[in-house]
Design an enzyme around this catalytic site. Structure first.
Site, short mmCIF file in Angstrom:
data_model
loop_
_atom_site.label_atom_id
_atom_site.label_comp_id
_atom_site.label_asym_id
_atom_site.label_seq_id
_atom_site.Cartn_x
_atom_site.Cartn_y
_atom_site.Cartn_z
N ASP A 10 -12.01 34.62 11.61
CA ASP A 10 -11.43 33.55 10.89
C ASP A 10 -11.91 32.62 10.87
O ASP A 10 -12.09 31.65 11.99
CB ASP A 10 -10.00 33.50 11.76
CG ASP A 10 -8.96 32.60 10.95
OD1 ASP A 10 -9.27 31.76 9.92
OD2 ASP A 10 -7.68 32.48 11.37
N TYR A 227 -5.68 27.89 23.66
CA TYR A 227 -5.17 28.46 22.40
C TYR A 227 -6.60 28.57 21.31
O TYR A 227 -6.89 27.39 20.81
CB TYR A 227 -4.17 27.92 21.71
CG TYR A 227 -3.69 28.43 20.45
CD1 TYR A 227 -3.35 29.77 20.22
CD2 TYR A 227 -4.01 27.82 19.27
CE1 TYR A 227 -3.38 30.30 19.02
CE2 TYR A 227 -4.12 28.32 18.09
CZ TYR A 227 -3.50 29.60 17.97
OH TYR A 227 -3.36 30.04 16.71
N LYS A 230 -5.13 34.41 18.21
CA LYS A 230 -5.29 36.10 18.52
C LYS A 230 -6.61 36.57 18.08
O LYS A 230 -7.00 36.16 17.13
CB LYS A 230 -4.07 36.72 18.17
CG LYS A 230 -2.80 36.51 19.03
CD LYS A 230 -2.89 37.38 20.18
CE LYS A 230 -1.35 37.28 20.92
NZ LYS A 230 -1.65 36.73 22.43
C1 F6R Z 1 -0.93 33.43 14.66
C2 F6R Z 1 -1.23 32.39 13.89
C3 F6R Z 1 -0.23 31.48 13.28
C4 F6R Z 1 -0.36 30.06 13.94
C5 F6R Z 1 0.76 28.99 13.22
C6 F6R Z 1 0.49 27.62 13.82
O1 F6R Z 1 -2.00 34.29 15.08
O2 F6R Z 1 -2.51 32.16 13.14
O3 F6R Z 1 1.23 31.73 13.47
O4 F6R Z 1 -0.38 30.06 15.40
O5 F6R Z 1 0.74 28.83 11.93
O6 F6R Z 1 -0.84 27.34 13.43
P1 F6R Z 1 -1.56 25.62 13.56
O7 F6R Z 1 -1.42 25.50 15.12
O8 F6R Z 1 -2.61 25.95 13.33
O9 F6R Z 1 -0.76 24.99 12.91
MG MG Z 2 -5.94 31.83 11.26
MG MG Z 3 -6.03 35.97 11.70
#
Ligand code: F6R
Ligand code: MG
Ligand code: MG
Length: 363
Positions: A10, A227, A230
């Site tokens: 990603d 973090y 995933k």
């Molecule tokens: C789960 C995922 C999303 C982010 C969520 C918060 O794998 O990618 O659910 O965890 O959108 O994202 P941030 O911390 O980037 O604002």
């Molecule tokens: Mg992402």
């Molecule tokens: Mg992804």
């Protein structure tokens, strides 16, 4: 011998974490086209699942080859440049290391590779998932290669009747064990049934010892110690002949089983099989998606892909996924929708526990 490498990362989402930007895919195509012209690759296909960029490559250099891994690392860097120009969300998020050091394993990207002698007909099925983690393949791999209620070939096809061997990785302790189906399925399920800790890395045909399936088992959260998303894993399955038929390989995904991931990598939700075009997890950043690209190999050329879940026979699974998603969502911040404390990728527990320390009194 031909090597099939699927390496993914990603490197930026569009919009948020819901999908990928076409210009990023275009850049990846450009990079791999050049490598094909230079004969480093035999063939390639660039695709995506949700916000994950997927590089599917064939070559003759074997697994964990430095030149191939360097090519993918450089491709991800070039794509990250595009992602940064567009200010895509989380640009470069999976590239954890500063500089390439011989192998992308442990640097953030997910890797599944297998080397084999191409058969007269070599159907290849590549699963790619978003908003979930490596252990998500445990249940389908068990059904495909060990469950006669899924794979009738285990019972009535002579070349599959001897069963399959499973290599299972303990992703926390960095150990592996190999177990044989059907004799050892009770032992096997003890581990495989705990997918947050144990992930099936590979499956072999016991009669021929041929590689049948391989998955990516990287766990970004364990690698980075904080973090970073995933792992959104991939899995390659060889099909037909001494391996399960295409329909036996796809069958487990008619049941949208629960996986970990979804919103903030901290929830259980159904794994929804969708066409690649539909892999845009938007509802509560989900539900988690799985896509499937099918190819026939021809002298290493990737003939395809066929978008295998782009088929009305998976409509029912999609509908059930929607219903299960509703049901799980109604639990809000409660387990078992929310993951257990130690499995969440986002947590405020240390801070909150510290703040309230003095207010906890003995019972
Ligand atoms: C789960 C995922 C999303 C982010 C969520 C918060 O794998 O990618 O659910 O965890 O959108 O994202 P941030 O911390 O980037 O604002
Ligand atoms: Mg992402
Ligand atoms: Mg992804």
């Amino acid at each position: 011998m031909i090597t099939l490498s699927v390496i993914k990362a990603d490197i930026g989402g569009y919009v948020g974490h819901s999908s990928s930007h076409p210009l990023v895919l275009e850049k990846a195509n450009e990079c791999l086209e050049k490598a094909k012209r230079n004969k480093l690759l035999v063939d390639f296909h660039v695709t995506r699942c949700g916000d994950d960029l997927q590089l599917i490559m064939t070559h003759q250099r074997g697994e964990e080859d430095e030149a191939i891994h360097k090519l993918t690392w450089d491709t991800f860097l070039d794509c990250t440049k595009v992602a940064k120009e567009l200010k895509l969300h989380g640009a470069g998020q999976d590239l954890l290391a500063e500089a390439f050091s011989g192998n992308v394993k442990g640097m953030g990207p997910g890797v599944a590779e297998m080397e084999f002698e191409e058969r007269g007909s070599e159907p290849i099925i590549i699963f790619m998932a978003d908003k979930t983690s490596a252990g998500a393949w445990n249940l389908p791999l068990y059904k495909i290669f060990a469950d006669p209620f899924n794979t009738i070939g285990l019972v009535i096809a002579e070349n599959m009747h001897g069963g399959f061997r499973f290599e299972i990785h303990d992703v926390k302790e960095h150990k592996k064990i190999t177990l044989d189906a059907p004799e050892e399925i009770y032992d096997m399920l003890l581990f495989m049934g705990a997918p947050s800790r144990y992930a099936v890395k590979a499956v072999y045909h016991r009669g021929s010892n041929e590689i049948a399936a391989v998955s990516s088992t990287q766990r970004l959260s364990l690698m980075a110690g904080r973090y970073v998303g995933k792992d959104d894993p991939v899995c390659i399955v060889r099909s037909q002949g001494e391996f399960p038929a295409v329909g036996e390989v796809l069958e487990p995904f008619t049941n949208p089983f629960l996986v970990e991931g979804w919103m903030r990598g901290s929830h259980h939700g159904p794994l929804m099989p969708v066409a690649i075009e539909q892999s845009n997890p938007s509802r509560f950043d989900g539900p988690p998606r799985v896509v499937c690209a099918g190819f026939q190999l021809s002298g290493g050329k990737l003939v395809g892909p066929r978008d295998m879940f782009n088929d009305p026979s998976f409509d029912k699974a999609r509908q059930i996924s929607g219903e299960v998603a509703d049901y799980m969502r109604r639990h809000g911040p409660f387990e078992p929708h929310r993951l257990p404390l130690e499995a969440m990728e986002y947590t405020t527990m240390p801070q909150v526990a510290r703040k309230l320390e003095g207010r906890f009194v003995d019972l």
